[in-house]
Structure formats: structure tokens, C-alpha cells
Design a protein around this motif. Sequence first.
Motif, PDB file in Angstrom:
ATOM      1  N   ASN A   1       7.348  -7.672 -16.351  1.00  0.00           N
ATOM      2  CA  ASN A   1       8.446  -6.713 -16.516  1.00  0.00           C
ATOM      3  C   ASN A   1       8.247  -5.393 -15.773  1.00  0.00           C
ATOM      4  O   ASN A   1       9.209  -4.668 -15.573  1.00  0.00           O
ATOM      5  CB  ASN A   1       8.619  -6.334 -17.989  1.00  0.00           C
ATOM      6  CG  ASN A   1       9.089  -7.474 -18.834  1.00  0.00           C
ATOM      7  OD1 ASN A   1       8.468  -8.529 -18.857  1.00  0.00           O
ATOM      8  ND2 ASN A   1      10.191  -7.280 -19.531  1.00  0.00           N
TER       9      ASN A   1
ATOM     10  N   THR B   1       5.356 -14.148 -26.758  1.00  0.00           N
ATOM     11  CA  THR B   1       4.690 -14.157 -28.061  1.00  0.00           C
ATOM     12  C   THR B   1       4.156 -15.528 -28.483  1.00  0.00           C
ATOM     13  O   THR B   1       3.017 -15.635 -28.937  1.00  0.00           O
ATOM     14  CB  THR B   1       5.669 -13.626 -29.132  1.00  0.00           C
ATOM     15  OG1 THR B   1       6.217 -12.380 -28.657  1.00  0.00           O
ATOM     16  CG2 THR B   1       4.974 -13.396 -30.456  1.00  0.00           C
TER      17      THR B   1
ATOM     18  N   LYS C   1       3.599  -9.881 -19.671  1.00  0.00           N
ATOM     19  CA  LYS C   1       3.590  -8.412 -19.753  1.00  0.00           C
ATOM     20  C   LYS C   1       2.615  -7.945 -20.840  1.00  0.00           C
ATOM     21  O   LYS C   1       2.545  -8.574 -21.908  1.00  0.00           O
ATOM     22  CB  LYS C   1       4.991  -7.866 -20.014  1.00  0.00           C
ATOM     23  CG  LYS C   1       5.599  -8.308 -21.315  1.00  0.00           C
ATOM     24  CD  LYS C   1       6.907  -7.557 -21.601  1.00  0.00           C
ATOM     25  CE  LYS C   1       7.528  -8.028 -22.882  1.00  0.00           C
ATOM     26  NZ  LYS C   1       8.856  -8.613 -22.720  1.00  0.00           N
TER      27      LYS C   1
ATOM     28  N   SER D   1      10.734 -16.533 -27.352  1.00  0.00           N
ATOM     29  CA  SER D   1      10.010 -17.195 -28.451  1.00  0.00           C
ATOM     30  C   SER D   1      10.902 -17.459 -29.662  1.00  0.00           C
ATOM     31  O   SER D   1      10.796 -18.508 -30.296  1.00  0.00           O
ATOM     32  CB  SER D   1       8.808 -16.360 -28.873  1.00  0.00           C
ATOM     33  OG  SER D   1       7.897 -16.253 -27.807  1.00  0.00           O
TER      34      SER D   1
HETATM   35  C1  LIG Z   1       9.180  -9.838 -23.221  1.00  0.00           C
HETATM   36  C2  LIG Z   1      10.257 -10.682 -22.663  1.00  0.00           C
HETATM   37  C3  LIG Z   1      10.328 -12.059 -22.953  1.00  0.00           C
HETATM   38  C4  LIG Z   1       9.381 -12.769 -23.886  1.00  0.00           C
HETATM   39  O1  LIG Z   1       9.682 -12.463 -25.208  1.00  0.00           O
HETATM   40  P1  LIG Z   1       8.901 -13.151 -26.451  1.00  0.00           P
HETATM   41  O2  LIG Z   1       9.786 -12.900 -27.591  1.00  0.00           O
HETATM   42  O3  LIG Z   1       7.578 -12.477 -26.548  1.00  0.00           O
HETATM   43  O4  LIG Z   1       8.763 -14.600 -26.135  1.00  0.00           O
HETATM   44  C5  LIG Z   1      11.336 -12.788 -22.359  1.00  0.00           C
HETATM   45  N1  LIG Z   1      12.236 -12.221 -21.516  1.00  0.00           N
HETATM   46  C6  LIG Z   1      12.202 -10.908 -21.228  1.00  0.00           C
HETATM   47  C7  LIG Z   1      13.220 -10.346 -20.320  1.00  0.00           C
HETATM   48  C8  LIG Z   1      11.215 -10.101 -21.794  1.00  0.00           C
HETATM   49  O5  LIG Z   1      11.213  -8.790 -21.516  1.00  0.00           O
END
Ligand SMILES: *Cc1c(COP(=O)(O)O)cnc(C)c1O
Length: 223
Positions: free
Chosen positions: A55, A217, A34, A199
Motif C-alpha cells: 500500500n 490478516t 503491508k 480476509s
Molecule cells: C490491507 C488491505 C487488504 C487486506 O486486508 P485484510 O483484511 O488484512 O485481509 C486488502 N486490500 C487493500 C486495498 C488493503 O489496503
Amino acid sequence: MSNTKLNALLAQIRQAEIAYHRAPFSVQLLAVSKTKTANDIAQLYAAGQRHFGENYCQEALKKQQELGAYDITWHFIGPIQSNKTKIIATHFSWVHSVDSLKVARRLSEQRPAYLPPLNICLQVNISGEVSKSGITLDELPELCELVVVLPNINLRGVMAIPEPEESFEKQRQPFKTLYQAVEKIHTSIPLDTFSFGMSGDLEAAIAEGATIVRIGTALFGAR
Ligand SMILES: *Cc1c(COP(=O)(O)O)cnc(C)c1O
């Protein structure tokens, strides 16, 4: 082509599998792309990554068009508005964020006949915050029973996004609770997917049974 962050992350996942007595390669990496560009995705693809999570529908569709020639498996992981279920049912192979019977029914009805069944996970809110999306743990068994019988979708398991916690032990607890709830359901409904961990908590997620970790991330840098 190699990608340092991807290789480091895959090594970390393999290490965690060993450390927490998980079967080798039982944890799959979902790259959460995303806000990242089609070019960012293409670079990870060149390094071997095939599963990507998005997303937002419009943003995902645009990238899917740009990357039409790539053999990518697309996962939808964001909040689902009812008016977007047709797009999601048509353009994704997986949906991790199903949180009502209504949405599951629409995805089932709208999944095109020329595609294999849509893989879905039910999103469970294990932190108990009213504002968060996801069903409660109490609602899970019944919703599983109602969803598993729907045509054109394959109920694979559960997804969770716990509240951020600093301590490893606190991170583990909600995953553990949900894993145990699914084990009970598993006696009558075969579920094989635990979409646990981002992450900040992937080690805890792997320790508690994750089969898919959703990482943004740590792969692409901060958003
Ligand atoms: C953005 C998102 C992630 C990834 O999150 P990070 O902390 O950047 O790894 C995982 N799952 C969902 C549902 C997200 O919206």
C-alpha cells in the motif's frame, strides 16, 4: 517449506470455487504484505506464493530491494498520490487502485519502455461513501473508454473495497452490483479481473466473481 496459514487459505479458496461454481484456479491469491517484513514475505515465497500487494511506496521499495533476487510479482493496492505515480509505474506490475484519468495518464506516460505494459484496475467505490477513494459506478463506463486507449498500460478490470458487513448476503450485494456493471462494459472492452475480497469477505467475493482476493490478516495475522 510449508506454511499452515497459506495452505489453509488456498484450500478455502479452492473449496469456495467449487461451492460457487467457479472454474478451478480462477481465483488468484494476492498476499497483502503491508507493515510486514521482507522476512515474512520470504517465508510465504518459500511456500510457493509469488504475488504480493503493498500500500505504501517507500515501504514497498525497501522490501523490493531486500528481496531483489526473488521472482515476485508486485501489486500496488494503496491510495495513489500524483507525485508517486513514477515510482509506482517503475516498480510494480499491477496497480489496483487507479481512481482518475489523471493518474491513469501519468502511469501510462511514466511506465518505462523496457517494461511490459502496467496492468491496472479501476477502483470503484460501491458503498457510495464520499470519504472513500474510488470512482462511482456511474463514472465507470466512460473512464474505461478513456483509459483502455492509453499506451503502456493494460486495463484489466476493477477493484472494490465495500463497507464491512457481518452478513454474507449483505457482503455479496456490492460485488454483485459491480460485476453486473462490468458485464455491460465487457461487450465493448475486454475486462478479465475482479479484485474483490479481503480476509473478512473473501467467500462472498468468490461467490460474486472475484478473480483476485487480496488477503493480509488471514495470512500474516493481525497488523
Ligand atoms: C490491507 C488491505 C487488504 C487486506 O486486508 P485484510 O483484511 O488484512 O485481509 C486488502 N486490500 C487493500 C486495498 C488493503 O489496503
